[in-house]
Design a protein around this motif. Structure first.
Motif, PDB file in Angstrom:
ATOM      1  N   ARG A  45      18.750  28.820  -5.003  1.00 32.38           N
ATOM      2  CA  ARG A  45      18.022  30.071  -5.233  1.00 32.38           C
ATOM      3  C   ARG A  45      18.472  30.702  -6.538  1.00 32.38           C
ATOM      4  O   ARG A  45      19.665  30.719  -6.849  1.00 32.38           O
ATOM      5  CB  ARG A  45      18.292  31.071  -4.103  1.00 32.38           C
ATOM      6  N   ILE A  46      17.513  31.253  -7.268  1.00 29.83           N
ATOM      7  CA  ILE A  46      17.851  31.984  -8.489  1.00 29.83           C
ATOM      8  C   ILE A  46      18.294  33.390  -8.101  1.00 29.83           C
ATOM      9  O   ILE A  46      17.601  34.086  -7.361  1.00 29.83           O
ATOM     10  CB  ILE A  46      16.648  32.035  -9.452  1.00 29.83           C
ATOM     11  N   LYS A  54      19.762  37.147  -9.592  1.00 27.56           N
ATOM     12  CA  LYS A  54      19.814  37.993 -10.783  1.00 27.56           C
ATOM     13  C   LYS A  54      21.215  38.581 -10.907  1.00 27.56           C
ATOM     14  O   LYS A  54      21.693  39.257 -10.007  1.00 27.56           O
ATOM     15  CB  LYS A  54      18.799  39.126 -10.619  1.00 27.56           C
ATOM     16  N   SER A  68      20.676  35.369 -15.185  1.00 29.25           N
ATOM     17  CA  SER A  68      20.436  34.861 -13.842  1.00 29.25           C
ATOM     18  C   SER A  68      21.266  33.596 -13.646  1.00 29.25           C
ATOM     19  O   SER A  68      21.733  32.990 -14.608  1.00 29.25           O
ATOM     20  CB  SER A  68      18.956  34.533 -13.633  1.00 29.25           C
ATOM     21  N   ILE A  96      21.892  30.162 -10.528  1.00 26.33           N
ATOM     22  CA  ILE A  96      21.438  29.535  -9.288  1.00 26.33           C
ATOM     23  C   ILE A  96      22.632  29.378  -8.367  1.00 26.33           C
ATOM     24  O   ILE A  96      23.711  28.947  -8.795  1.00 26.33           O
ATOM     25  CB  ILE A  96      20.807  28.164  -9.561  1.00 26.33           C
ATOM     26  N   ASN A 115      17.764  23.720 -17.239  1.00 28.60           N
ATOM     27  CA  ASN A 115      16.734  24.753 -17.098  1.00 28.60           C
ATOM     28  C   ASN A 115      16.586  25.069 -15.620  1.00 28.60           C
ATOM     29  O   ASN A 115      16.129  24.232 -14.843  1.00 28.60           O
ATOM     30  CB  ASN A 115      15.411  24.242 -17.690  1.00 28.60           C
ATOM     31  N   MET A 116      16.962  26.289 -15.229  1.00 31.83           N
ATOM     32  CA  MET A 116      16.918  26.643 -13.812  1.00 31.83           C
ATOM     33  C   MET A 116      15.497  26.732 -13.268  1.00 31.83           C
ATOM     34  O   MET A 116      15.307  26.770 -12.061  1.00 31.83           O
ATOM     35  CB  MET A 116      17.692  27.940 -13.547  1.00 31.83           C
ATOM     36  N   ASN A 117      14.518  26.743 -14.150  1.00 30.84           N
ATOM     37  CA  ASN A 117      13.123  26.748 -13.693  1.00 30.84           C
ATOM     38  C   ASN A 117      12.539  25.342 -13.587  1.00 30.84           C
ATOM     39  O   ASN A 117      11.381  25.178 -13.226  1.00 30.84           O
ATOM     40  CB  ASN A 117      12.265  27.603 -14.641  1.00 30.84           C
ATOM     41  N   ASN A 118      13.364  24.343 -13.903  1.00 29.25           N
ATOM     42  CA  ASN A 118      12.924  22.954 -13.801  1.00 29.25           C
ATOM     43  C   ASN A 118      13.450  22.370 -12.486  1.00 29.25           C
ATOM     44  O   ASN A 118      14.661  22.159 -12.333  1.00 29.25           O
ATOM     45  CB  ASN A 118      13.464  22.156 -14.999  1.00 29.25           C
TER      46      ASN A 118
END
Length: 201
Positions: free
Chosen positions: A19-20, A22, A28, A30, A84-87
């Motif tokens: 989970r990301i 903040k 941010s 993970i 990349n935490m969005n990858n």
């Protein structure tokens, strides 16, 4: 005592549910859920569920290595500037690496005797609080910390506040009554799934 079939000890560890989180308005990170299910006498709780971030794994590896210099510890997944935490592929690759790291560590009897490992796996204490607990700088033993603080947000209760509330000082062996955590059912903390999941990476 009637003779029974000897049960083979097992430790199941799963690193899952990235989970990301903040940290502040600019940063941010993970974190990952660590699920433990075991029948090993080495563990205070037989089922537990905590969340840890990558840099806490780095701290754990450093501490384990400094206490077991003759053991070659497994490597963590490498820290890369291209992460990349969005990858989803990057995140899952790291998750698999963290799980493989813990699986190897939990097979070593010497490493299993390190209290920091148990605090890491079965409490939400910060590295600073884990060090304080292990070095005897708190009134809580490692077992007390595991039983009482797994559901707290990485902080020991402030001792002054406990004393003001008139908690019984003599009863240091009580499981969770002095912390006001309520039921200490292992499956409650972290929204943990009670079943030992059969997935493997």
């Amino acid at each position: 005592m009637t003779p029974k079939h000897e049960k083979q000890e097992f430790v199941t560890v799963l690193v899952r549910d990235p989970r990301i989180q903040k940290e502040d308005s600019w940063h941010s990170y993970i974190d990952y859920e660590i699920f433990i299910h075991t029948n090993s006498i080495c563990f205070t709780r037989k089922t537990s569920c905590v969340r840890r971030r990558y840099r806490e794994f780095v701290w754990l590896r450093q501490r384990l290595q400094s206490n077991a210099v003759l053991i070659q510890l497994p490597e963590l997944p490498s820290r890369t500037p291209f992460f990349n935490m969005n990858n989803p592929n990057h995140v899952d690759h790291r998750r698999q690496g963290l799980q493989a790291f813990l699986e190897k560590i939990l097979q070593d009897a010497l490493l299993l005797s390190d209290s920091r490992l148990h605090l890491f796996l079965q409490t939400q204490l910060s590295p600073e609080d884990m060090e304080a607990c292990v070095s005897g700088q708190t009134k809580f033993s490692v077992a007390d910390a595991i039983l009482s603080f797994a559901s707290l947000n990485r902080r020991f209760p402030i001792e002054d506040e406990e004393e003001k509330k008139g908690k019984n000082d003599a009863d240091s062996d009580s499981e969770s009554s002095s912390s006001g955590l309520g039921p200490s059912d292992d499956s409650i903390s972290c929204g943990c799934k009670a079943s030992p999941a059969s997935e493997e990476s």
